[in-house]
Design an enzyme around this catalytic site. Sequence first.
Site, short mmCIF file in Angstrom:
data_model
loop_
_atom_site.label_atom_id
_atom_site.label_comp_id
_atom_site.label_asym_id
_atom_site.label_seq_id
_atom_site.Cartn_x
_atom_site.Cartn_y
_atom_site.Cartn_z
N GLN A 257 0.83 -1.20 0.00
CA GLN A 257 0.00 0.00 0.00
C GLN A 257 0.86 1.25 0.00
O GLN A 257 0.52 2.25 -0.65
CB GLN A 257 -0.94 0.01 1.22
N ALA B 61 -5.54 5.21 0.03
CA ALA B 61 -5.24 5.33 1.47
C ALA B 61 -3.73 5.37 1.69
O ALA B 61 -2.95 4.71 0.99
CB ALA B 61 -5.83 4.17 2.23
N GLU C 266 -16.93 4.91 -4.61
CA GLU C 266 -16.34 3.70 -5.19
C GLU C 266 -17.37 2.58 -5.11
O GLU C 266 -17.46 1.87 -4.10
CB GLU C 266 -15.06 3.29 -4.45
#
Length: 439
Positions: free
Chosen positions: A327, A348, A405
């Site tokens: 990530q 994120a 989303e």
Amino acid sequence: MKSHISAAAAAVLLSVTGMQSYAADADALPILRADINGDYVISAADMVLMSKFILGSGELSDAEAERADFDADGIIDTFDLIGMRTSYVRNSVKDPKGTFISGDGNNTHFYWFGERGKGVVADISSEVVSPFSMDKWGSGIDITFSSEEQVSASISWLDDEHFYLKQYDMPPELFTLKSDVRFDSGPFLTGEYISDAGRSFKLGYFSGSCDGEEVTVLPMGTKAQFIYGDGSGETGSFTRTDQNHFTLVWEDGSAEHFTRREITVKDGITYVNGILIANKTYSLPLTYAPGGLLPEFNTAFAEMQADAKRDGISLSVCSGYRSYSYQSQLYNDYVARDGKAKADTYSARPGHSEHQTGLAADINYAGDWFNSTPEAKWLAENCHKYGFIIRYPYGKDDITGYKYEGWHIRYLGKETAKLVHDSGLTLEEYLGIDSKYSY
């Protein structure tokens, strides 16, 4: 919303906080007139003492004389004997009705005496609630609790709002009517809540706190009364939305909406009402690494995928579990391409991604075009039946922290997913939390 309450309610408050302690010291108890021998029971023995004194064949001590002077006129005569007999009859025919408080401050009880000899008692110190049945015979009362324990006592009324119960070898217990409260079996408000008025509550069955201030909560059937430490109180009509939300409509007509929010942190992981949370406010540690989508996600998704196929809808996972390091790489690439401000609207930061939980995934293709497809429509209408929610719904960017989303689903389990779906709220709104970076 607060208003000053009656003197009776203030007396309840004093007793709860231990500032009033009648039963702890029998000498401080109000005098029960006509109880000449001082045993807190008006009986034939007292009538004999009174009759002998009036006829000149008996003597009374100063204390006995004070109790014998029923009308408190300083003279003991036949009028006092008549008063005694009237009181004796009242004890036999008058039954307690409504809510009474008893105790010594350290062990306070609320008793609700209902119809047909049924009632409920609440022990404030232990927060134990026990239903009971009452059988009254003359001035005697048998109270039988659900545990089958039975208490036998004599009742002696001081006036219409106070009476003593006296067991054979126990100190007398004074009961005071709390006339403006119908205490019975609910609602019991327990747990940690926040309200849309900006207040924070920690509630047990009858005691708790509001913004750190001690509060007593008395259930009143379809209402609840809050009594505060400063002698003020408020009563609200209660309605429950679901197991995590309720509303109180106060007497002035204003409504306050309550959301259960019990936040715990274990090994650096935040749970709200038992739900693992990863968003812009709450992060996951680098060491949290389930290594893939969790079994409960996979089982529920397989069921949903099969049912969707029967409806002509094809669903697949295009991006499931992501490690902290992956990530980080992904987010940094987006920042390099679009800048940090824009990247934060759709990606994120490391440790804040739901994908790291192993409970979230992107379906089919993570792109805006997906939002107008039949697959997106089917997911939005059906995914809660399998334990999922659309995590970032349309028009909620300022709450979730991310743009719409329609492809991002989060597993919560069927019961919780249905509650969130039916509420029409985002997960943040449903739990009373926010999603904002602090750095």
